[in-house]
Design a protein around this motif. Structure first.
Motif, PDB file in Angstrom:
ATOM      1  N   GLU B 472       0.839  -1.210   0.000  1.00 48.14           N
ATOM      2  CA  GLU B 472       0.000   0.000   0.000  1.00 48.14           C
ATOM      3  C   GLU B 472       0.861   1.243   0.000  1.00 48.14           C
ATOM      4  OE1 GLU B 472      -2.508  -0.267   3.370  1.00 48.14           O
ATOM      5  OE2 GLU B 472      -3.799  -1.771   2.464  1.00 48.14           O
ATOM      6  N   GLN B 475       2.237   1.814  -3.370  1.00 50.21           N
ATOM      7  CA  GLN B 475       1.200   2.324  -4.261  1.00 50.21           C
ATOM      8  C   GLN B 475       0.965   3.793  -4.018  1.00 50.21           C
ATOM      9  OE1 GLN B 475      -2.405   0.042  -3.902  1.00 50.21           O
ATOM     10  NE2 GLN B 475      -1.858  -1.247  -5.636  1.00 50.21           N
ATOM     11  N   LYS B 479       1.478   6.792  -6.540  1.00 54.66           N
ATOM     12  CA  LYS B 479       0.400   7.732  -6.852  1.00 54.66           C
ATOM     13  C   LYS B 479       0.903   9.147  -6.687  1.00 54.66           C
ATOM     14  CE  LYS B 479      -4.200   5.865  -6.261  1.00 54.66           C
ATOM     15  NZ  LYS B 479      -4.387   4.841  -5.217  1.00 54.66           N
TER      16      LYS B 479
END
Lengths: 341, 509, 186
Positions: B472, B475, B479
């Motif tokens: 996570e 990610q 992003k």
């Protein structure tokens, strides 16, 4: 010869439960003979009735609990309870008194706890106390010793008295009954009479009550036989007698005018019976060596306390039951030190 | 001669039944065609085979090596061929099998070359211990603990007394009695070696007073070698069971108690059996590994009772038929004594290093009846030599309250059987204690396994959580990075648009 | 009358204070119940109880959401232990969760293993050693016999093998249940 055990040891010593019970009954014989000599044959009638009722009740309970009759019916424990209770009851105990006592002892004080080995309270004493509290009149109606009696009862007269509740003369029991030496001592001390004066009365013998002292000595003899045969150990009887003796010695030296002598206490009432036959009941007594000494001493002390300051002339039964209650505690705190510990 | 200094509480005086098997001298069992050798005949790790099926072996040749520290070697008791290395029935109360080496003997009984050391003082203490380990010697009194370990005082301990156990307190067993009568010199050889290895001078040989012949034999042997054995004496003790048990023996001889969870060496004492002493003597001086032992065969159903020097691995039925018994095939017999032995059935069970006696039929056998309930008489506690409360242990074992049995020192019980013997209700107390012990050990093992499984599972979950978080995080970073590059790109484009606008502006003027 | 009321009130206060003091001074710090339950479960992490592991099951029992008889690997002894802990009646194992079976261990048949790591991912206690395209093997000491590795294997190469009885881990039979005479022993 096929082996009968999965695990060692494959040998077994000679000690058996039934043998213990038989020897116990054998040890009671001299004192029972003395009882008959001093108080007439009524104790034998009560004993027979008690034994029959006990065995019958035991058989019924075993059936209800789905247990095999053999070996429990023949292990002798019910017979011993019956005999001890019969000895403890007064000579003229009505038949229903015996029956109620025995039935209560076998059912409630023995089988409802799990049967042989599982009861925390001595069944004979539970029955005795139940009867004493429920039927105080019948339980305190004692006969005087035969030689002092105005009309000693023969076998058939005793039979009639026990089973019909009536004397052949048609008179009430109080015409022939009398106080026990313990009872007399207690009430008369309460009336401020000096113990040595009380001991002069015909009710009393050399050291204690007439007849009672011989009976107690014979119980002690039977007890000595049991110790010799290793059926019981000396710890509980000696501790109880010492406990009783010590406390009564102390009070007697402090206040001789209001207390009976220590020897009187040792040879009166149910002292010797209690010391050698009742407090030593293995199922309800303490098991560790130190524990037994504490247990015995406790019974002795409590007996004296109840006799002198309690409401009943003899405290052995209550003392035993109270100490029975304390047995798990005593056992817990008197564990021996393990090897290397 | 010195006197015993102490005693232990309880115990029993039992009928010895020794005369049945002591009226003949030790005889040799005839050589068996098959020898079955379990790889575990001692306490500790099982040995590992170093031969394979089909190998020819000589008498005394090593066939299995020690595995780990608490282990010893195993040797071929006679010459022959290895015919199998597989699971065979072993003399164990479970009736289970374990890995065994089977040898088919060639009846030549050829010895391997032996390494003799007549003067063992040429060897270092360490070498002696190593040789004893290599010779496969374990405690021959019945326990089977590797002897070399008990000959190592270590750096922290100082040995004050070596006790030689010739007590043999259990009824019927007489192998130690006979070895003392007939091989006293051999025993003394072993004692000399052990004293050397332990660096101790004081030695005490303890014998019960029901063995007068053994006492005289040992006394005579000592007298002859007086110069070497100045600080060795014989202590005669009253016959009482279980004086032969190590802890009780120490208490009787020295008056001291071995501390709980401790070892005799903690109080400066080491104990060895007379049979073990003899075996050590043979191993060091004559180079002979442990390949045989003396077995007593006795009992009410045995015709020719006696003591037999038997090769390890001999099937028991051969020994029994040699003595002529009234036993049917596969009928149970007792291995060991009547108080602590195991009952086994199985004709092909082999003699092992710890098989000291085979009993067929006993007097005063425990009856077949169901036991009566416990009447709480306390005779068991009076008889217990370890001052335990067998009655309480019984109640708690019966109700499976294992924690409470621990509290009442269940694992200090030596399973001597005194409590069961005296019980008037004939309760099999030792069986209850053995049951409670194995239940406790199983439970401990299972709890340990469950705890490990739980830990591994939790670690695995944590790992997955960590991986998930990492993913996570990555990610999120991606992003952010994406958004940043997008923003930067937009900014660059905007600037570019501005720049071109101003340049066109400039151009127009 | 007044003295009686006063006496009783004072006694009540004294005893109340004593009890309060005792409840604080002698307070037993206990595990939360879910921890105690988890200690009794066998930690197989098999999911036969319909919870994803032993810990969730123990928490469900603690919340009263699940019954105590849903653990087949724990068997009767675990149900009895839980019943004793929670002071409820023990009941027989719930059939829909499974049956009590002897302990088994997973063994990978190496001839058939293709190294796909599906079983490694399935094992709740990481008892399978291996990597992609490498031989997989079960670490016997760590395997709890939960059988979660068996379904995912695409070549069906995992066998559940019963553990052999070993003389060192053998248990003496319960004397109360065993007939003491050997001739009845078969």
């Amino acid at each position: 010869m096929p082996l009968s055990r999965l695990s060692s040891p494959f040998l077994s010593g000679p000690s058996r439960v039934t043998l213990h019970m038989i020897q116990l009954l054998f040890a009671l014989v001299p004192a029972v003979i003395a009882l008959v000599y001093f108080f007439g044959p009524s104790v034998l009638i009560t004993m027979t009735l008690a034994i029959v009722t006990a065995l019958f009740t035991e058989a019924v309970m075993l059936k209800l609990r789905n247990r095999p009759l053999e070996p429990f019916l023949t292990d002798g424990s019910a017979v011993v309870t019956a005999v001890l209770l019969a000895i403890a009851l007064p000579p003229l105990a009505p038949w229903w008194l015996t029956v109620i006592g025995i039935v209560f002892a076998i059912i409630f004080a023995k089988h409802l706890y799990g049967g042989l080995g599982y009861n925390p309270f001595n069944p004979a004493m539970v029955a005795y106390v139940l009867l004493l509290i429920s039927f105080p009149l019948e339980m305190t109606t004692w006969l005087p010793v035969t030689e002092l009696s105005t009309s000693p009862l023969g076998f058939s007269a005793a039979f009639q008295a026990i089973f019909t509740g009536q004397l052949s003369t048609g008179l009430g029991f109080d015409t022939i009954s009398g106080a026990t030496p313990l009872d007399a001592m207690k009430t008369q001390i309460g009336l401020s009479l000096h113990p040595s004066y009380i001991s002069e009365q015909p009710l009393f013998g050399v050291l204690a009550g007439k007849g009672w002292e011989s009976i107690n000595l014979l119980f002690a003899l039977g007890g000595a036989f049991l110790i010799y045969r290793r059926v019981i150990s000396w710890h509980i009887p000696v501790a109880m007698l010492l406990g009783l003796f010590s406390i009564s010695l102390v009070t007697w030296s402090v206040a001789p005018e209001t207390t009976a002598s220590p020897l009187f206490h040792l040879l009166s009432g149910g002292t010797m019976l209690g010391a050698f036959f009742i407090a030593t009941d293995p199922v309800t007594a303490a098991t560790t060596i130190k524990g037994r000494l504490v247990f015995g001493a406790g019974v002795g002390l409590l007996t004296y306390i109840i006799r002198v300051w309690g409401g009943y002339p003899d405290g052995v039964a209550f003392a035993v039951l109270i100490m029975n209650m304390l047995v798990p505690l005593i056992d817990y705190y008197t564990q021996p030190k393990v090897y290397g510990g | 001669m010195t006197k015993p200094l102490g005693s232990f509480p309880g115990g029993l005086v039992l009928d010895g039944q020794k005369k049945r098997s002591t009226h003949v001298s030790i005889r040799k069992t005839p050589l068996s065609k098959t020898l079955i050798l379990p790889l575990q005949q001692h306490i500790g790790e099982a040995s590992t085979p170093i031969v394979k099926v089909g190998d020819t072996v000589l008498k005394g040749q090593k066939i299995a090596r020690a595995e780990g520290h608490v282990s010893v070697y195993l040797h071929a008791p006679s010459s022959g061929v290895i015919t199998a290395i597989d699971d065979q029935a072993i003399p164990h109360p479970s009736g289970l099998s374990a890995l065994c080496i089977t040898i088919k003997t060639d009846s030549e009984d050829r010895w391997i070359d032996l390494q003799e050391t007549p003067d063992f003082t040429r060897l270092s203490e360490h070498d002696i211990r190593h040789k004893i380990r290599e010779a496969g010697i374990v405690g021959l009194g019945g326990a089977g603990f590797p002897s070399f370990i008990k000959l190592n005082p270590g750096v922290h301990h100082h040995v004050e007394t070596l006790i030689i156990n010739g007590v043999e307190c259990e009824p019927y067993i007489t192998c130690d009695d006979m070895i003392m009568r007939e091989r006293a010199d051999g025993i003394l050889d072993g004692i000399e070696i052990m004293r050397y290895a332990l660096r101790v001078q004081n030695c005490v040989i303890v014998i019960e007073d029901n063995k007068p012949e053994a006492i005289s034999a040992m006394e005579l042997a000592l007298k002859r070698r007086q110069s070497q054995f100045q600080n060795t004496s014989i202590v005669i003790i009253p016959t009482r069971y279980p004086t032969g048990s190590e802890k009780q023996l120490i208490q009787v001889v020295t008056g001291k108690q071995v501390p709980s969870h401790g070892l005799p060496i903690d109080i400066g004492i080491v104990c060895h059996n007379v049979g073990t002493s003899y075996a050590i003597g043979r191993a060091i001086i004559h180079g002979e590994p442990l390949i045989s032992r003396i077995v007593t065969v006795t009992g009410t159903d045995v015709k020719h009772a006696g003591n037999f020097e038997t090769l390890l691995g001999t099937p028991m039925h051969e020994l029994l038929s040699f003595c002529e018994t009234q036993r049917e095939t596969d009928e149970p017999f007792i291995l060991g004594g009547p108080m602590m032995g195991y009952n086994l059935s199985g004709d092909h069970l082999p003699i092992t290093k710890t098989a000291n006696c085979i009993l067929v039929g006993v007097d005063n056998a425990a009856p077949k009846r169901e036991p009566l309930p416990c009447i709480r008489c306390g005779d068991c506690a009076t008889a217990c030599p370890v001052s335990l409360l067998p009655q309480q242990l019984y109640w708690y074992s019966r109700s499976k309250d294992l924690e409470k049995t621990r509290e009442y020192n269940l694992f200090d019980c030596i399973e001597c059987g005194c409590c069961s013997y005296v019980c008037p209700s004939e309760i099999p107390l030792v069986h209850y204690f053995r049951f409670a012990k194995t239940e406790t050990m199983t439970q401990e093992l299972e709890t340990e396994k469950a705890d490990t499984a739980r830990l591994r599972h939790e670690n695995r979950l944590e790992r997955h959580e960590a991986e998930k978080k990492e993913k996570e995080e990555r990610q999120r970073q991606r992003k952010l990075a994406l958004a940043a590059t997008k923003a930067a790109k937009e900014k660059a484009e905007a600037e570019k648009a501005n720049a071109s606008e101003s340049s066109t502006d400039n151009q127009e003027t | 009358m007044l003295t009686a009321i006063l006496a009783i009130t004072i006694m009540a206060l004294i005893f109340g204070l004593l009890l309060g003091y005792a409840s604080i001074r002698f307070k037993v710090e206990g595990d939360p119940i879910a921890d105690q339950i988890d200690k009794l479960l066998p930690q197989t992490q098999c999911g036969q109880c319909s919870f994803p592991g032993c810990r969730p099951y123990s928490e469900a029992i603690a919340n009263g959401e699940a019954d105590i008889n849903r653990c087949p690997p724990g068997g009767e002894s675990t149900i009895q232990a839980l019943a004793d802990l929670l002071e409820v009646e023990a009941k027989p194992l719930d059939d829909e969760c499974g049956v009590e079976k002897p302990k088994t261990l997973a063994v990978i048949v190496e001839d058939r293993c293709i190294g796909c790591t599906l079983c490694i991912q399935a094992c709740p206690v990481d008892a399978i050693l291996g990597a992609a395209k490498q031989m997989h093997t079960v670490i016997a000491d760590e395997c709890t016999g939960c059988e979660l590795c068996v379904p995912p294997c695409p070549v069906d190469c995992i066998d559940m093998v019963e553990t052999k009885l070993n003389p060192n881990t053998w248990r003496w039979p319960d004397p109360a249940h065993v007939n003491l005479t050997l001739e009845d022993q078969s």
